[in-house]
Design a protein around this motif. Sequence first.
Motif, mmCIF file in Angstrom:
data_model
loop_
_atom_site.group_PDB
_atom_site.id
_atom_site.type_symbol
_atom_site.label_atom_id
_atom_site.label_comp_id
_atom_site.label_asym_id
_atom_site.label_seq_id
_atom_site.Cartn_x
_atom_site.Cartn_y
_atom_site.Cartn_z
ATOM 1 N N ILE A 167 -17.589 -37.007 -12.454
ATOM 2 C CA ILE A 167 -17.206 -36.758 -11.079
ATOM 3 C C ILE A 167 -18.385 -36.372 -10.198
ATOM 4 O O ILE A 167 -18.459 -36.748 -9.026
ATOM 5 C CB ILE A 167 -16.096 -35.683 -11.021
ATOM 6 C CG1 ILE A 167 -15.437 -35.640 -9.644
ATOM 7 C CG2 ILE A 167 -16.614 -34.325 -11.428
ATOM 8 C CD1 ILE A 167 -14.396 -36.674 -9.449
ATOM 9 N N ASP A 168 -19.324 -35.588 -10.719
ATOM 10 C CA ASP A 168 -20.440 -35.088 -9.917
ATOM 11 C C ASP A 168 -21.715 -35.908 -10.079
ATOM 12 O O ASP A 168 -22.734 -35.581 -9.483
ATOM 13 C CB ASP A 168 -20.765 -33.639 -10.308
ATOM 14 C CG ASP A 168 -19.753 -32.655 -9.758
ATOM 15 O OD1 ASP A 168 -19.147 -32.961 -8.725
ATOM 16 O OD2 ASP A 168 -19.578 -31.589 -10.359
ATOM 17 N N ALA A 196 -16.609 -40.108 -7.410
ATOM 18 C CA ALA A 196 -15.263 -39.667 -7.065
ATOM 19 C C ALA A 196 -14.303 -40.845 -6.946
ATOM 20 O O ALA A 196 -14.566 -41.782 -6.194
ATOM 21 C CB ALA A 196 -15.295 -38.894 -5.753
ATOM 22 N N LYS A 219 -13.174 -28.912 -7.373
ATOM 23 C CA LYS A 219 -14.088 -29.946 -7.857
ATOM 24 C C LYS A 219 -13.803 -31.291 -7.187
ATOM 25 O O LYS A 219 -14.722 -31.982 -6.721
ATOM 26 C CB LYS A 219 -13.969 -30.060 -9.378
ATOM 27 C CG LYS A 219 -14.849 -31.114 -10.024
ATOM 28 C CD LYS A 219 -16.320 -30.788 -9.892
ATOM 29 C CE LYS A 219 -16.680 -29.561 -10.709
ATOM 30 N NZ LYS A 219 -18.147 -29.310 -10.644
ATOM 31 N N TYR A 220 -12.533 -31.683 -7.143
ATOM 32 C CA TYR A 220 -12.193 -32.967 -6.548
ATOM 33 C C TYR A 220 -12.492 -32.975 -5.047
ATOM 34 O O TYR A 220 -12.951 -33.977 -4.497
ATOM 35 C CB TYR A 220 -10.723 -33.293 -6.800
ATOM 36 C CG TYR A 220 -10.391 -33.550 -8.257
ATOM 37 C CD1 TYR A 220 -11.273 -34.253 -9.074
ATOM 38 C CD2 TYR A 220 -9.211 -33.086 -8.820
ATOM 39 C CE1 TYR A 220 -10.984 -34.494 -10.415
ATOM 40 C CE2 TYR A 220 -8.907 -33.321 -10.155
ATOM 41 C CZ TYR A 220 -9.793 -34.024 -10.948
ATOM 42 O OH TYR A 220 -9.496 -34.251 -12.270
ATOM 43 N N SER A 223 -16.328 -33.174 -4.393
ATOM 44 C CA SER A 223 -16.983 -34.383 -4.893
ATOM 45 C C SER A 223 -16.692 -35.613 -4.044
ATOM 46 O O SER A 223 -17.352 -36.638 -4.199
ATOM 47 C CB SER A 223 -16.556 -34.645 -6.341
ATOM 48 O OG SER A 223 -15.187 -35.011 -6.396
#
Length: 278
Positions: A167-168, A196, A219-220, A223
């Motif tokens: 994700i990152d 993402a 986090k979502y 990102s």
Amino acid sequence: MLIDIVRQYLFSRGGMPMEIRLLRERKKELGLTNEQLARMSGVSLGTVNKIFSGATRSPQNDTMNALSAALGLDFDRYRPSARADMICEPVPAYDALKRNGTYTEEDYYNLPDDVRAELLDGYLIFMEAPTVRHQEIVGELYYYIRHHIKGRGGPCKVLLAPVDVRIDNDDGTMLQPDLVVVCDRDKSDGRRINGAPDLVAEVVSPGSRKRDYLVKLNKYWTSGVREYWVVDPDNESVTVYEFGDREENFHIQTYSFRDNVPVGIFDGLSIDFSVFDV
């Protein structure tokens, strides 16, 4: 502005101070009791009871800071702010020289084949097998979204766990969301998704509640995920976070399993949870 959206959301009823109402909403989302929150925050149970009953309307700053930290909230920006170390338990050391919080993508891919885990900010999170109901819900979501994509054409793909999402684009996080929609096919290298997705859906289980509502939400959001669904079978609710590209476009809406839930990234698609045989 985001503050106006949150203000409208929190003051739909009653005159409770906004910060306390936000705490109450987050506590409800996480399914925490006052006793559990008192243990997590270090605030006495009596004080917690007084705050959430309305008996105390102006708690001390230290108390509010402790409660907001335990619930993963940042009042400065009215958005979740949480870290993996808030929800991770110690795990067996796969490398005697490493400790939880310092694991990397290399460690993740060196796990035994029969171990399912996620890597979140350097923490390894081991996952149990999903329940039948969990899988039924994920399967229904996949069916409706895939049918829509197939009918409309275009580049988007819908994928089910287990699929790795870096994700990152760093080596400290590798997630396996329950369902993802990816419309930029360049993000797939054939092995995993890098960056993402456009939409992520997580179906809450007892062991993932705080992770899904707190750490993964943050986090979502940060990102670049456009839309995040938290499907909560125990509460029969679907919370949809549409992040947008600016704060004023941020939107939160909670639906029940009796509702038609619109999919924001697609025009003309909504999912009727009332027909789900779950």
